[in-house]
Design an enzyme around this catalytic site. Structure first.
Site, PDB file in Angstrom:
ATOM      1  N   GLY A 171      -2.728   5.125   3.588  1.00 18.34           N
ATOM      2  CA  GLY A 171      -3.241   3.867   3.842  1.00 18.34           C
ATOM      3  C   GLY A 171      -3.784   2.832   2.839  1.00 18.34           C
ATOM      4  O   GLY A 171      -3.339   1.545   2.599  1.00 18.34           O
ATOM      5  N   HIS A 172      -4.685   3.373   1.920  1.00 20.72           N
ATOM      6  CA  HIS A 172      -5.430   2.710   1.089  1.00 20.72           C
ATOM      7  C   HIS A 172      -4.704   2.377  -0.221  1.00 20.72           C
ATOM      8  O   HIS A 172      -5.057   1.417  -1.161  1.00 20.72           O
ATOM      9  CB  HIS A 172      -6.548   3.287   0.551  1.00 20.72           C
ATOM     10  N   THR A 189      -9.711  15.093  16.648  1.00 17.65           N
ATOM     11  CA  THR A 189      -9.740  13.618  17.403  1.00 17.65           C
ATOM     12  C   THR A 189      -9.240  12.709  16.244  1.00 17.65           C
ATOM     13  O   THR A 189      -9.593  12.689  15.002  1.00 17.65           O
ATOM     14  CB  THR A 189     -11.169  13.469  17.701  1.00 17.65           C
ATOM     15  N   GLN A 233       3.220   5.737  -3.303  1.00  8.51           N
ATOM     16  CA  GLN A 233       3.033   4.456  -4.189  1.00  8.51           C
ATOM     17  C   GLN A 233       4.226   3.576  -3.679  1.00  8.51           C
ATOM     18  O   GLN A 233       4.346   2.261  -3.904  1.00  8.51           O
ATOM     19  CB  GLN A 233       3.266   4.716  -5.627  1.00  8.51           C
ATOM     20  N   ASN A 265       3.624   7.437  -9.590  1.00 11.83           N
ATOM     21  CA  ASN A 265       2.179   6.605  -9.583  1.00 11.83           C
ATOM     22  C   ASN A 265       1.768   6.297 -11.143  1.00 11.83           C
ATOM     23  O   ASN A 265       0.995   5.310 -10.988  1.00 11.83           O
ATOM     24  CB  ASN A 265       1.339   7.492  -8.894  1.00 11.83           C
ATOM     25  N   CYS A 320      -6.538  10.511  -9.640  1.00  6.09           N
ATOM     26  CA  CYS A 320      -7.168  11.990  -9.146  1.00  6.09           C
ATOM     27  C   CYS A 320      -7.104  12.921 -10.616  1.00  6.09           C
ATOM     28  O   CYS A 320      -7.672  14.089 -10.204  1.00  6.09           O
ATOM     29  CB  CYS A 320      -5.823  12.552  -8.445  1.00  6.09           C
TER      30      CYS A 320
END
Length: 392
Positions: free
Chosen positions: A201-202, A238, A180, A152, A326
């Site tokens: 996803g992002h 859920t 990545q 990354n 991060c």
């Protein structure tokens, strides 16, 4: 407002308009719980199944091997913790590398406190795992090898197929953090002998808060979240239907545009690298020159402090990074740059720029000129640089 040049796509990407359009109906119109039995809920269930199929096809996997999570970090945690628990009777030894994302490294440290042994492999100067060292690290009680697909920070792509073959030959499970890489390079889980794979996803123009873990059929991995029968009883709660729909659409777009998009990114990436290395003295490229992610460029500038560089780039409307988002609050130099052999003072002067399909050549030209101006200014205030120039 000045123009924004966003070159931190490894941290997160802009959600694509097509993804937003696909998601909205599942907030407002089709809001049923997919676990309910009535027809209205079946619309949500069908949307989940379609996204699962899209993701599975992108990996050449089966639909029932895709498990949705809240993101890449959860998927990494699940892969390591649940494997350690499920295979503890066979052994308590895990192999990973020193340049993994902290979702892997911190999970490894957690498992060590529970009595597991973790071997952290060295990498070469380009950030590539040494296969001979990997083979030597394998023991009779080794239960898992976890090596990220592409780094990354420095973008280096690992020899994943060879690592998978080594693991497969030894009867050891192989996990890869592909957060990545997924959507940037083609991945075939069968060809690469991958047993588990994490993605988010992002990182590919999808929404935040959604990801998945691929788990090969037959892998004896335990549930990670308890409390319900969702995700075939392996991940309770859920389902995030809008997020899953958005992830599926983002994967569809990434697969369909991959060849053309990454070719453009590579061209601009190489143009950026060539200009910076040629026009900014005492600069080095971190990571492999060619065997790297299409959109990643990582530099170290001697006699420059990375945080000051980022602040001044921001003043010019340029978004970059010194490493992983991060760890952006940390004052310590990147563990990745230290692992490839950089001294602390050079590792502190790093800059990661990660491009997108929207990046233009004009953007790159502006960024390079800004870097040249800022580096010159910062070095003019550095006593170390002044001493260096006098001595040389």
């Amino acid at each position: 407002m000045k123009k924004l040049i966003y070159l931190d796509n490894a941290a997160t990407t802009k959600t694509a308009p097509e993804v937003m359009e696909a998601m909205i109906p599942y907030f407002t119109e089709y809001y049923g719980n997919p676990s309910s039995v009535y027809d209205f809920a079946g619309i949500s269930k069908k949307a989940l199944d379609e996204s699962r199929e899209t993701i599975a096809n992108a990996l050449h996997a089966k639909e029932n091997e895709i498990y949705f999570t809240a993101g890449g970090s959860e998927a990494d945690n699940w892969a390591l913790k649940a494997t350690a628990e499920a295979y503890a009777a066979k052994g308590k030894h895990i192999i990973t590398t020193k340049i993994e994302h902290h979702a892997i490294l911190h999970t490894g440290e957690y498992l060590e406190k529970l009595g597991y042994e973790v071997t952290y492999l060295d990498v070469d100067e380009f950030g590539v795992v040494k296969l001979d060292q990997l083979k030597k690290a394998i023991r009779p009680d080794t239960i898992l090898i976890s090596v990220m697909f592409a780094n990354n920070e420095i973008g280096t792509i690992q020899p994943i197929k060879e690592i998978g073959e080594i693991a497969h030959e030894q009867g050891i499970l192989f996990h890869t953090d592909a957060v990545q890489a997924f959507g940037q390079v083609p991945i075939d889980v069968d060809e690469y002998h991958i047993d588990m794979l994490s993605a988010s996803g992002h990182k590919l123009n999808g929404p935040k808060g959604i990801g998945f873990l691929y788990i090969r059929k037959g892998v004896k991995i335990r549930s990670f979240v308890h409390g319900g029968a969702q995700e075939r009883k392996r991940r309770a709660g859920t389902e995030n239907v809008p997020g899953i729909v958005g992830l599926g659409k983002a994967v569809e777009l990434a697969v369909n545009t991959m060849e053309e998009r990454t070719a453009k990114e590579k061209e601009l990436r190489d143009y950026l690298i060539d200009r910076v290395l040629k026009e900014v003295p005492y600069t080095r490229l971190n990571g492999h020159r060619t065997n790297r992610l299409p959109n990643n460029a990582n530099f170290s500038f001697q006699f420059v402090e990375g945080e000051s560089l980022l602040i001044m780039l921001d003043m010019d409307g340029i978004c970059g990074s010194s490493g992983s988002a991060c760890t952006s609050g940390s004052l310590d130099p990147s563990h990745v740059l230290l692992a490839i052999g950089l001294p602390h003072e050079i590792a502190h002067g790093s800059l990661r720029l990660t491009l997108s399909a929207e990046t233009t050549k004009e953007d790159i030209d502006f960024v390079v000129e800004s870097i040249k101006k800022i580096v010159t200014k910062l070095r003019s205030m550095s006593p170390l640089y002044e001493d260096f120039i006098k001595q040389n």
